[in-house]
Design a protein around this motif. Sequence first.
Motif, short mmCIF file in Angstrom:
data_model
loop_
_atom_site.label_atom_id
_atom_site.label_comp_id
_atom_site.label_asym_id
_atom_site.label_seq_id
_atom_site.Cartn_x
_atom_site.Cartn_y
_atom_site.Cartn_z
N UNK A 70 0.86 -1.18 0.00
CA UNK A 70 0.00 0.00 0.00
C UNK A 70 0.90 1.24 0.00
N UNK A 71 0.32 2.37 0.29
CA UNK A 71 1.08 3.62 0.30
C UNK A 71 2.24 3.59 1.31
N UNK A 72 2.15 2.74 2.35
CA UNK A 72 3.25 2.63 3.32
C UNK A 72 4.54 2.16 2.64
N UNK A 73 4.46 1.00 1.99
CA UNK A 73 5.65 0.46 1.32
C UNK A 73 6.06 1.32 0.13
N UNK A 74 5.09 1.89 -0.57
CA UNK A 74 5.41 2.76 -1.70
C UNK A 74 6.20 3.98 -1.20
N UNK A 75 5.76 4.58 -0.10
CA UNK A 75 6.48 5.73 0.46
C UNK A 75 7.90 5.35 0.88
N UNK A 76 8.04 4.18 1.52
CA UNK A 76 9.36 3.74 1.97
C UNK A 76 10.28 3.51 0.77
N UNK A 77 9.77 2.87 -0.26
CA UNK A 77 10.56 2.59 -1.45
C UNK A 77 10.96 3.88 -2.16
N UNK B 220 -3.43 8.05 11.26
CA UNK B 220 -4.54 8.60 12.05
C UNK B 220 -4.74 7.79 13.32
N UNK B 221 -3.67 7.22 13.80
CA UNK B 221 -3.73 6.40 15.01
C UNK B 221 -2.43 6.56 15.80
N UNK B 222 -2.54 6.37 17.09
CA UNK B 222 -1.38 6.49 17.97
C UNK B 222 -0.50 5.24 17.83
N UNK B 223 0.79 5.46 17.85
CA UNK B 223 1.76 4.36 17.83
C UNK B 223 1.85 3.78 19.23
N UNK B 224 1.61 2.48 19.34
CA UNK B 224 1.71 1.82 20.64
C UNK B 224 3.16 1.45 20.89
N UNK B 225 3.73 1.87 22.02
CA UNK B 225 5.15 1.59 22.31
C UNK B 225 5.44 0.10 22.35
N UNK B 226 6.61 -0.26 21.87
CA UNK B 226 7.11 -1.62 21.99
C UNK B 226 6.65 -2.58 20.91
N UNK C 26 0.51 -7.01 11.14
CA UNK C 26 -0.54 -7.99 11.49
C UNK C 26 -1.84 -7.31 11.89
N UNK C 27 -1.76 -6.15 12.53
CA UNK C 27 -3.00 -5.47 12.92
C UNK C 27 -3.45 -4.44 11.88
N UNK C 28 -2.74 -4.35 10.76
CA UNK C 28 -3.18 -3.50 9.66
C UNK C 28 -2.76 -2.04 9.76
N UNK C 29 -1.84 -1.71 10.66
CA UNK C 29 -1.37 -0.33 10.77
C UNK C 29 -0.36 0.03 9.68
N UNK C 30 0.35 -0.95 9.17
CA UNK C 30 1.18 -0.82 7.97
C UNK C 30 0.88 -2.03 7.09
N UNK C 31 1.23 -1.96 5.83
CA UNK C 31 0.94 -3.10 4.95
C UNK C 31 1.86 -4.27 5.24
N UNK C 32 1.48 -5.47 4.78
CA UNK C 32 2.24 -6.68 5.13
C UNK C 32 3.63 -6.73 4.52
N UNK C 33 3.89 -5.98 3.46
CA UNK C 33 5.21 -5.98 2.84
C UNK C 33 6.18 -5.03 3.55
N UNK C 34 5.66 -4.10 4.32
CA UNK C 34 6.46 -3.05 4.94
C UNK C 34 7.60 -3.59 5.82
N UNK C 35 7.35 -4.56 6.73
CA UNK C 35 8.47 -5.03 7.57
C UNK C 35 9.61 -5.64 6.75
N UNK C 36 9.27 -6.41 5.73
CA UNK C 36 10.31 -7.01 4.88
C UNK C 36 11.08 -5.94 4.13
N UNK C 37 10.37 -4.97 3.58
CA UNK C 37 11.01 -3.90 2.84
C UNK C 37 11.91 -3.06 3.75
N UNK C 38 11.46 -2.79 4.97
CA UNK C 38 12.27 -2.02 5.93
C UNK C 38 13.58 -2.75 6.23
#
Length: 168
Positions: A90-97, A112-118, A126-138
């Motif tokens: 989604x736009x998360x991974x696109x922005x990172x790339x 539009x949501x607070x980042x939960x620490x830790x 997994x909870x949909x706050x970033x797309x599933x490809x984002x962790x691998x791309x990071x």
Amino acid sequence: GGKTADVVRGWDQIFPLNEQQAHRLAIHAMELNSRLLGLLLPEANLVFHRDQLYSTWIANRVALLMPQSWMLEVDFAADGKTLPHTWAVTSDSIALRLAYEINATHCVLLKSTRLKPGMTLSALAAQGDVDCHFPELARELKGLQPQWCNLREDCIMHLIPADSLATN
């Protein structure tokens, strides 16, 4: 993508679209958002290619990326790090790339949501706050620091380490 990409998600449920077709339509939806921002921010320039980005910055103006043309450039980049053309991106991974493509050191995700620490990047996916490809791309794009900004509160930047999340 937001609500405009959600329209494409709805179409994907109704019509016989394949993942690549749906992905391309969602990128078009992102362009609609950029065009709206361009109307709301008259001091901004719509940017279609890398050379326009740099000239916009030199002119001390805000750049609003038009993702379709940028994604075509990224897909044919020499480094071979093509993004999958699926709903996993989604736009998360696109922005990172794209941040990686311009040699940025940080990529700020406007949420539009607070980042939960830790939380880990995988847990956020997994909870949909970033797309599933984002962790691998990071993990692949070492040296590029993701940051989180909650637009519903004071926008304080929070660094997102690749292995876990910690607020600063």
